[in-house]
Design a protein around this motif. Structure first.
Motif, mmCIF file in Angstrom:
data_model
loop_
_atom_site.group_PDB
_atom_site.id
_atom_site.type_symbol
_atom_site.label_atom_id
_atom_site.label_comp_id
_atom_site.label_asym_id
_atom_site.label_seq_id
_atom_site.Cartn_x
_atom_site.Cartn_y
_atom_site.Cartn_z
ATOM 1 N N LEU A 108 127.189 -36.854 50.585
ATOM 2 C CA LEU A 108 127.462 -38.287 50.542
ATOM 3 C C LEU A 108 126.866 -38.910 49.281
ATOM 4 N N GLU A 109 125.622 -38.584 48.996
ATOM 5 C CA GLU A 109 124.958 -39.155 47.827
ATOM 6 C C GLU A 109 125.615 -38.703 46.528
ATOM 7 N N GLN A 110 126.133 -37.484 46.516
ATOM 8 C CA GLN A 110 126.808 -36.986 45.317
ATOM 9 C C GLN A 110 128.076 -37.798 45.034
ATOM 10 N N ILE A 111 128.849 -38.077 46.074
ATOM 11 C CA ILE A 111 130.078 -38.854 45.886
ATOM 12 C C ILE A 111 129.751 -40.276 45.439
ATOM 13 N N VAL A 112 128.722 -40.879 46.029
ATOM 14 C CA VAL A 112 128.312 -42.230 45.631
ATOM 15 C C VAL A 112 127.873 -42.222 44.169
ATOM 16 N N ALA A 113 127.082 -41.216 43.770
ATOM 17 C CA ALA A 113 126.594 -41.122 42.391
ATOM 18 C C ALA A 113 127.731 -40.915 41.398
ATOM 19 N N MET A 114 128.822 -40.295 41.839
ATOM 20 C CA MET A 114 129.986 -40.066 40.975
ATOM 21 C C MET A 114 130.871 -41.302 40.853
ATOM 22 N N GLY A 115 130.488 -42.394 41.496
ATOM 23 C CA GLY A 115 131.277 -43.621 41.421
ATOM 24 C C GLY A 115 132.317 -43.734 42.503
ATOM 25 N N GLY A 116 132.123 -43.006 43.610
ATOM 26 C CA GLY A 116 133.132 -42.989 44.660
ATOM 27 C C GLY A 116 133.382 -44.337 45.304
ATOM 28 N N VAL A 117 132.363 -45.159 45.448
ATOM 29 C CA VAL A 117 132.531 -46.455 46.102
ATOM 30 C C VAL A 117 133.369 -47.381 45.228
ATOM 31 N N GLU A 118 132.959 -47.547 43.984
ATOM 32 C CA GLU A 118 133.690 -48.445 43.102
ATOM 33 C C GLU A 118 135.080 -47.899 42.786
ATOM 34 N N GLY A 119 135.190 -46.577 42.645
ATOM 35 C CA GLY A 119 136.496 -45.984 42.398
ATOM 36 C C GLY A 119 137.462 -46.238 43.535
ATOM 37 N N ALA A 120 136.970 -46.118 44.772
ATOM 38 C CA ALA A 120 137.821 -46.395 45.930
ATOM 39 C C ALA A 120 138.241 -47.858 45.969
ATOM 40 N N ARG A 121 137.303 -48.737 45.669
ATOM 41 C CA ARG A 121 137.622 -50.167 45.664
ATOM 42 C C ARG A 121 138.709 -50.471 44.628
ATOM 43 N N GLN A 122 138.553 -49.937 43.424
ATOM 44 C CA GLN A 122 139.529 -50.203 42.373
ATOM 45 C C GLN A 122 140.891 -49.615 42.712
ATOM 46 N N ALA A 123 140.893 -48.419 43.288
ATOM 47 C CA ALA A 123 142.160 -47.766 43.615
ATOM 48 C C ALA A 123 142.923 -48.542 44.692
ATOM 49 N N ILE A 124 142.274 -48.815 45.812
ATOM 50 C CA ILE A 124 142.955 -49.468 46.933
ATOM 51 C C ILE A 124 143.313 -50.915 46.595
ATOM 52 N N SER A 125 142.567 -51.525 45.688
ATOM 53 C CA SER A 125 142.891 -52.898 45.289
ATOM 54 C C SER A 125 144.216 -52.976 44.541
ATOM 55 N N GLN A 126 144.746 -51.850 44.120
ATOM 56 C CA GLN A 126 146.051 -51.829 43.451
ATOM 57 C C GLN A 126 147.216 -51.823 44.442
ATOM 58 N N LEU A 127 146.911 -51.670 45.728
ATOM 59 C CA LEU A 127 147.956 -51.522 46.732
ATOM 60 C C LEU A 127 148.764 -52.799 46.951
#
Length: 325
Positions: free
Chosen positions: A136-155
């Protein structure tokens, strides 16, 4: 913004994203289960996805890669574990290499997508389940939270009819952050013609002119990655009024995407990065240009020149002189 909440729970080893949309649940379901629709939002701005395999059956597999403006690729794969048609599905999501094999050192996770009615629209709940706190921490450190927000905001744009979303609204400029600007314009014509208009010197001289009274005197086009281009304009009847831009093609995927650097001829300093994508729906093409500036001051200086108005004049001319000719 459609994303209403993203939370991580270190005790449950979960990351949950909730987003709401002004579109019916069946339309949201279609966007999540059609690879051509997924390609429009599965990946943050500048890293669009390409799905090369999509077997939407239990036990089936999907493979995709996201490509940066400079050509770096991040690859992933889904294995479909459960499908409840119209309401939810579950996958194992993994990082993979170019052959589809899982990458060492990167976590795989179980992920669910649930679609439901919500008032006059719909709600997406996306939960990722991790096998360890470290994953979990690895994905968060890789920018997973902000990346998910930016991706889904394009929907939002994907869920709307393309003409209803963009027709008649001209050239629109959005400030994404201090160094990124997104420009969109609906071109009322097919994608292959719009692509050709950007890569045929004879066609480009007809429309890429900015305000009336200017002519394109040099038009050397980059046709593929590694090629260089050079454009020069002069005001009609005004000596020594010329200016121009030059740069290099970094990525070319006809007729979908072209990435180039851009720099004003004779000026020092870093280049901008221009990432153009074309998406066609029912004979109309949405042109999206993601521009990366070296810093906020450069961004603001260029926008203050009236860039958006100049682009609108050119795109209107493209429709008139190329599409409708």
């Amino acid at each position: 913004m459609p994303v209403t909440d993203i939370t991580t729970d270190p005790e449950k080893l979960e990351m949950t994203l909730v987003a709401e949309f002004a579109a019916p649940a069946h339309r949201l379901w279609h966007a999540l289960t059609d690879p051509r629709q997924l390609e429009r939002f599965w990946g943050p701005p500048g890293w669009p996805a390409t799905f090369t395999e999509f077997d939407f059956t239990v036990g089936g597999r999907a493979r995709y890669h996201m490509t940066s403006p400079r050509g770096e690729a991040s690859r992933g794969a889904w294995e479909f574990l459960r499908i409840d048609d119209g309401s939810s599905f579950e996958v194992i999501d993994a990082f993979v290499d170019e052959h589809g094999a899982a990458l060492d050192g990167f976590p795989a996770m179980r992920m669910t997508f649930a679609v439901a009615d919500a008032g006059d629209g719909s709600r997406l709940t996306n939960v990722s389940y991790f096998t360890s706190l470290e994953a979990l921490e690895q994905i968060v450190a890789m920018g997973g939270v902000e990346g998910a927000r930016q991706a889904i905001s394009q929907l939002d744009a994907v869920l709307q009819d393309l003409r209803a979303y963009a027709q008649g609204k001209g050239t629109r400029t959005e400030l994404l952050d201090d160094t990124h600007v997104r420009i969109t314009r609906l071109i009322d014509g097919p994608r292959d013609v719009v692509w050709r208009a950007h890569h045929d010197p004879e066609l480009m001289r007809k429309w890429l002119l900015g305000p009336d009274g200017w002519s394109m005197t040099e038009c050397e086009i980059a046709q593929g990655a590694g090629d260089r281009y050079r454009y020069v304009w002069e005001q009609d009847g005004v000596p020594d009024s010329g200016f121009g831009f030059e740069g290099e093609s970094l990525l070319s995927e006809p007729p979908r995407r072209a990435v180039t650097t851009e720099k004003m001829i004779g000026m020092d300093g870093p280049s901008t990065l221009n990432d153009m994508t074309l998406y066609e729906e029912e004979g109309a093409t949405l042109l999206t240009l993601l521009i990366e500036y070296p810093d906020k001051d450069t961004r603001d200086m260029i926008l203050a020149t009236g860039m958006t108005d100049g682009m609108e004049a050119s795109y209107a001319r493209l429709e008139e002189q190329v599409i409708r000719a």
